[in-house]
Design a protein around this motif. Structure first.
Motif, PDB file in Angstrom:
ATOM      1  N   TRP A 124       0.829  -1.209   0.000  1.00  0.00           N
ATOM      2  CA  TRP A 124       0.000   0.000   0.000  1.00  0.00           C
ATOM      3  C   TRP A 124       0.861   1.256   0.000  1.00  0.00           C
ATOM      4  N   ALA A 125       0.319   2.319  -0.592  1.00  0.00           N
ATOM      5  CA  ALA A 125       0.876   3.670  -0.451  1.00  0.00           C
ATOM      6  C   ALA A 125      -0.274   4.568  -0.007  1.00  0.00           C
ATOM      7  N   ALA A 126      -0.042   5.289   1.087  1.00  0.00           N
ATOM      8  CA  ALA A 126      -1.075   6.149   1.669  1.00  0.00           C
ATOM      9  C   ALA A 126      -1.051   7.528   1.039  1.00  0.00           C
ATOM     10  N   PRO A 127      -2.167   8.247   1.103  1.00  0.00           N
ATOM     11  CA  PRO A 127      -2.153   9.635   0.649  1.00  0.00           C
ATOM     12  C   PRO A 127      -1.208  10.469   1.519  1.00  0.00           C
ATOM     13  N   ILE A 128      -0.674  11.507   0.942  1.00  0.00           N
ATOM     14  CA  ILE A 128       0.294  12.354   1.667  1.00  0.00           C
ATOM     15  C   ILE A 128      -0.218  13.786   1.676  1.00  0.00           C
ATOM     16  N   GLU A 129      -0.139  14.404   2.829  1.00  0.00           N
ATOM     17  CA  GLU A 129      -0.461  15.814   2.911  1.00  0.00           C
ATOM     18  C   GLU A 129       0.723  16.604   2.421  1.00  0.00           C
ATOM     19  N   VAL A 130       0.475  17.515   1.501  1.00  0.00           N
ATOM     20  CA  VAL A 130       1.545  18.308   0.915  1.00  0.00           C
ATOM     21  C   VAL A 130       1.470  19.715   1.496  1.00  0.00           C
ATOM     22  N   ASN A 131       2.593  20.183   2.015  1.00  0.00           N
ATOM     23  CA  ASN A 131       2.656  21.564   2.527  1.00  0.00           C
ATOM     24  C   ASN A 131       3.030  22.483   1.389  1.00  0.00           C
ATOM     25  N   ASP A 132       2.108  23.318   1.006  1.00  0.00           N
ATOM     26  CA  ASP A 132       2.369  24.234  -0.122  1.00  0.00           C
ATOM     27  C   ASP A 132       3.099  25.473   0.327  1.00  0.00           C
TER      28      ASP A 132
END
Length: 168
Positions: A160-168
Motif C-alpha cells: 500500500w501507499a497512503a495519501p500524503i499531505e503536501v505543505n504548499d
C-alpha cells in the motif's frame, strides 16, 4: 478414578508427539513456496523528478524458493477499508504490453532488438515497476494498492501507499 497405566502414558505421549509434529508440518507447509514483499512508493517519494503521478512498485522475493510473478493488479482507492470506493485500476499480465512474468534481454550484435525470457525471481531478487497513476488520481486523497500474484500459487501479496499531505 483409576490411575494411568504404562500403556496410557505411552498413548498420551504418542498423541502429544503426533500433534506437535502435525503442527510443525503445517507451519512448514504454510511458510513454503514463494513469499513476496510488495513495497509501493508514493509519487512524491518515488525519486522521479517533476512528477506527482509516477509511483514505484518494488516486488521482492523474500522466500527461500524462486517465483515468477504472473500478475500485478494496481488499484486506486478512497481508503484502505474493504468498503472503499475504487477510483480506477490497472492489471498487468500476459495479455498486456508490460508482462511481469517476462523480461527483455538485448540481442547481442543486433541493436534495438531484444528477446523475451522468463523473469524468475530468485531469493532476494526484485522487480522495480515505475508506473503512471491513472487520470483522476489525487496524491492527497487516494490510496494505491498493489497486489502481486505468483504463478502456480494461490497466495496474493499486497503493498500500500497512503495519501500524503503536501505543505504548499
Amino acid at each position: 478414578m483409576r490411575q494411568l497405566g504404562l500403556q496410557d502414558w505411552v498413548a498420551l505421549y504418542a498423541a502429544l508427539l503426533s500433534t506437535v509434529l502435525a503442527l510443525v508440518g503445517l507451519y512448514r507447509w504454510l511458510r513454503s513456496g514463494p513469499r513476496l514483499s510488495v513495497t509501493v512508493f508514493h509519487p512524491l517519494h518515488s525519486g522521479y523528478r517533476n512528477s506527482e503521478k509516477i509511483f514505484l512498485s518494488v516486488i521482492s522475493n523474500i522466500g527461500s524458493s524462486s517465483a515468477v510473478v504472473e500478475r500485478v493488479h494496481i488499484e486506486f482507492l478512497t481508503s484502505k477499508r474493504f468498503w472503499a470506493q475504487k477510483v480506477g485500476e490497472a492489471v498487468f499480465d500476459d495479455s498486456t504490453r508490460w508482462k511481469p512474468a517476462v523480461k527483455l534481454i538485448p540481442v547481442e550484435g543486433r541493436p534495438s532488438s531484444s528477446r523475451e525470457e522468463l523473469n524468475v525471481l530468485k531469493p532476494n531478487d526484485e522487480i522495480r515497476a515505475p508506473a503512471d497513476a491513472i487520470k483522476g488520481y489525487d496524491p492527497k486523497k487516494h490510496w494505491i494498492k498493489v497486489t502481486a500474484i505468483p504463478r502456480r500459487c494461490g497466495k496474493k501479496f499486497v503493498g500500500w501507499a497512503a495519501p500524503i499531505e503536501v505543505n504548499d
